[in-house]
Enzyme design. Structure first.
Site, PDB file in Angstrom:
ATOM      1  N   ASP A  52       0.866  -1.184   0.000  1.00 25.60           N
ATOM      2  CA  ASP A  52       0.000   0.000   0.000  1.00 25.60           C
ATOM      3  C   ASP A  52       0.904   1.235   0.000  1.00 25.60           C
ATOM      4  O   ASP A  52       1.683   1.425   0.943  1.00 25.60           O
ATOM      5  CB  ASP A  52      -0.876  -0.044   1.265  1.00 25.60           C
ATOM      6  N   TYR A 140     -12.413  12.132  -5.269  1.00 27.60           N
ATOM      7  CA  TYR A 140     -11.497  11.855  -6.390  1.00 27.60           C
ATOM      8  C   TYR A 140     -10.923  13.160  -6.952  1.00 27.60           C
ATOM      9  O   TYR A 140      -9.707  13.325  -7.056  1.00 27.60           O
ATOM     10  CB  TYR A 140     -12.251  11.097  -7.477  1.00 27.60           C
TER      11      TYR A 140
HETATM   12  N1  LIG Z   1      -8.656   5.048 -17.107  1.00 21.61           N
HETATM   13  C1  LIG Z   1      -8.958   6.305 -17.255  1.00 21.61           C
HETATM   14  O1  LIG Z   1      -9.755   6.645 -18.139  1.00 21.61           O
HETATM   15  C2  LIG Z   1      -8.328   7.369 -16.390  1.00 21.61           C
HETATM   16  C3  LIG Z   1      -8.724   8.701 -16.592  1.00 21.61           C
HETATM   17  C4  LIG Z   1      -8.131   9.686 -15.816  1.00 21.61           C
HETATM   18  C5  LIG Z   1      -7.151   9.370 -14.885  1.00 21.61           C
HETATM   19  N2  LIG Z   1      -6.795   8.072 -14.700  1.00 21.61           N
HETATM   20  C6  LIG Z   1      -5.789   7.786 -13.675  1.00 21.61           C
HETATM   21  O2  LIG Z   1      -4.897   6.781 -14.098  1.00 21.61           O
HETATM   22  C7  LIG Z   1      -4.538   5.947 -12.991  1.00 21.61           C
HETATM   23  C8  LIG Z   1      -4.826   4.501 -13.320  1.00 21.61           C
HETATM   24  O3  LIG Z   1      -6.213   4.345 -13.575  1.00 21.61           O
HETATM   25  P1  LIG Z   1      -6.829   2.953 -14.077  1.00 21.61           P
HETATM   26  O4  LIG Z   1      -7.935   3.275 -14.985  1.00 21.61           O
HETATM   27  O5  LIG Z   1      -5.738   2.078 -14.522  1.00 21.61           O
HETATM   28  O6  LIG Z   1      -7.471   2.425 -12.727  1.00 21.61           O
HETATM   29  P2  LIG Z   1      -7.300   1.022 -11.985  1.00 21.61           P
HETATM   30  O7  LIG Z   1      -8.251   1.012 -10.848  1.00 21.61           O
HETATM   31  O8  LIG Z   1      -7.387  -0.092 -12.977  1.00 21.61           O
HETATM   32  O9  LIG Z   1      -5.800   1.100 -11.457  1.00 21.61           O
HETATM   33  C9  LIG Z   1      -5.437   1.763 -10.276  1.00 21.61           C
HETATM   34  C10 LIG Z   1      -4.532   0.825  -9.489  1.00 21.61           C
HETATM   35  O10 LIG Z   1      -4.092   1.481  -8.289  1.00 21.61           O
HETATM   36  C11 LIG Z   1      -4.073   0.506  -7.250  1.00 21.61           C
HETATM   37  N3  LIG Z   1      -4.116   1.189  -5.955  1.00 21.61           N
HETATM   38  C12 LIG Z   1      -5.111   1.958  -5.453  1.00 21.61           C
HETATM   39  N4  LIG Z   1      -4.775   2.412  -4.224  1.00 21.61           N
HETATM   40  C13 LIG Z   1      -3.541   1.923  -3.957  1.00 21.61           C
HETATM   41  C14 LIG Z   1      -2.657   2.040  -2.847  1.00 21.61           C
HETATM   42  N5  LIG Z   1      -2.980   2.742  -1.750  1.00 21.61           N
HETATM   43  N6  LIG Z   1      -1.454   1.409  -2.904  1.00 21.61           N
HETATM   44  C15 LIG Z   1      -1.107   0.672  -3.995  1.00 21.61           C
HETATM   45  N7  LIG Z   1      -1.913   0.539  -5.081  1.00 21.61           N
HETATM   46  C16 LIG Z   1      -3.108   1.152  -5.055  1.00 21.61           C
HETATM   47  C17 LIG Z   1      -5.289  -0.356  -7.536  1.00 21.61           C
HETATM   48  O11 LIG Z   1      -5.279  -1.598  -6.886  1.00 21.61           O
HETATM   49  C18 LIG Z   1      -5.233  -0.462  -9.066  1.00 21.61           C
HETATM   50  O12 LIG Z   1      -4.469  -1.571  -9.467  1.00 21.61           O
HETATM   51  C19 LIG Z   1      -5.311   6.460 -11.783  1.00 21.61           C
HETATM   52  O13 LIG Z   1      -4.474   7.290 -11.016  1.00 21.61           O
HETATM   53  C20 LIG Z   1      -6.433   7.256 -12.408  1.00 21.61           C
HETATM   54  O14 LIG Z   1      -6.861   8.291 -11.557  1.00 21.61           O
HETATM   55  C21 LIG Z   1      -7.379   7.059 -15.427  1.00 21.61           C
END
Ligand SMILES: NC(=O)c1ccc[n+]([C@@H]2O[C@H](COP(=O)([O-])OP(=O)(O)OC[C@H]3O[C@@H](n4cnc5c(N)ncnc54)[C@H](O)[C@@H]3O)[C@@H](O)[C@H]2O)c1
Length: 311
Positions: A52, A140
């Site tokens: 974490d 968020y």
């Molecule tokens: N997918 C999109 O369209 C999108 C759009 C804007 C921003 N983002 C950003 O991109 C990043 C990845 O998004 P995603 O779509 O892959 O989401 P996702 O939920 O698939 O991936 C996020 C990952 O972070 C991990 N995580 C969360 N809290 C944690 C912690 N305290 N310690 C360790 N790991 C932790 C989760 O287990 C997960 O594997 C995020 O920061 C998100 O805000 C994504």
């Protein structure tokens, strides 16, 4: 790579490994899955650590820190509101501290949500946003805005080589099918023959970026000298109704549309202005929505099948 077992994190691991890097992915598996990394199990330049990032951590000497850890979909951050605020604040400090300790480059995964329900359209990086700081989405939006502020502070006060990408709506293989985002929702419903849920009248617009385009933009930004935020997303705008129609076309589904009330603070329009990314990074998306949906179809078919079997 924090959040390395997530949708984007796992694709970014692939891209960096293909680039010749060694990668350590860290993740607490809150919303990510080890199956996203299963194909790397025999890769000697890849390591996964379950931890974490809200606790201090150290993976040894490194040259880059990509900070992607955070619940990202409305379903996930609503369920894990406190964890979302913690990972955007404590987690970001810990990831920044690591970059500072090893003199590494740092990339913060930020979001179009920093613009809130925007009064300026399309959104340029210079727009400060229109965010409700106490609404249900604020866990968020404000977590990400805080993370941007922390990133800029480490650049200004500690001279860490930081970069900030504002990611717009990205879709593709490895997305969770139950995370409530438009594309997986429609794909799941269409493939199951269920009604496609349209919130509001479906005239609100979104832009959808295919994952390979997003990853290419992120890598280019991480290698650049730009420290201020850069939008990476697809500027072609679709109404939600148009998106639903494309999903029906690509899947060949006969599903109908079902209308439900619009959620609180749901943005009416979202479209990146990508002039800056084009100019600084020579980047623009190549994959249009229809092709991206076609390239995702096999994954969603498999994911929907597995979900049915495991029920
Ligand atoms: N997918 C999109 O369209 C999108 C759009 C804007 C921003 N983002 C950003 O991109 C990043 C990845 O998004 P995603 O779509 O892959 O989401 P996702 O939920 O698939 O991936 C996020 C990952 O972070 C991990 N995580 C969360 N809290 C944690 C912690 N305290 N310690 C360790 N790991 C932790 C989760 O287990 C997960 O594997 C995020 O920061 C998100 O805000 C994504």
């Amino acid at each position: 790579m924090t959040g390395g077992a997530g949708f984007l994190g796992s694709h970014l691991c692939d891209a960096l490994l293909a680039d010749g890097c060694s990668v350590v992915a860290v993740d607490n598996l809150l919303t990510g899955r080890l199956s996203n990394l299963a194909h790397l199990s025999n890769e000697s330049r890849f390591e996964f650590r379950e931890l974490d990032v809200c606790e201090p951590f150290d993976c040894g000497r490194l040259e880059w820190v990509f900070h992607l850890a955070s619940p990202a979909s409305p379903v996930d951050y609503s369920e894990h509101g406190i964890e979302t605020l913690q990972v955007g604040s404590l987690g970001t400090f810990h990831a920044l501290d690591l970059a500072r300790k090893y003199g590494a480059r740092f990339l913060q995964a930020s979001t179009s949500e920093c613009y809130g329900d925007p009064l300026e359209h399309p959104q340029k990086e210079t727009y400060w946003g229109h965010v409700n700081p106490i609404g249900p989405r604020s866990v968020y939006d404000e977590s990400k805005r805080f993370a941007e502020a922390a990133t800029m502070a480490y650049l200004r006060y500690y001279k860490v080589d930081t970069h900030i990408v504002r990611i717009f709506n990205t879709y593709g293989p490895r997305m969770q099918i139950n995370d409530g985002r438009v594309v997986p929702n429609f794909m799941k419903q269409a493939l199951r023959g269920e009604d496609l849920t349209i919130y509001g009248d479906g005239s609100q617009t979104r832009s959808f970026c295919y994952v390979s385009d997003e990853i290419e933009g992120i890598v280019r930004l991480a290698k650049s000298d730009e420290h201020e935020p850069v939008n990476i997303g697809n500027p072609t705008e679709f109404t939600i109704l148009e998106c639903a129609q494309k999903v029906l076309d690509v899947t060949g589904s006969k599903s109908k549309l079902r209308y439900e009330p619009l959620p609180v603070d749901d943005p009416k329009q979202r479209r990146p202005d990508i002039t800056k990314a084009k100019r600084l990074l020579g980047w623009e998306p190549k994959v249009d929505l229809e092709n991206g949906l076609r390239m995702s179809l096999e994954y969603f078919r498999g994911a929907v099948g597995k979900a049915i079997v495991s029920r």
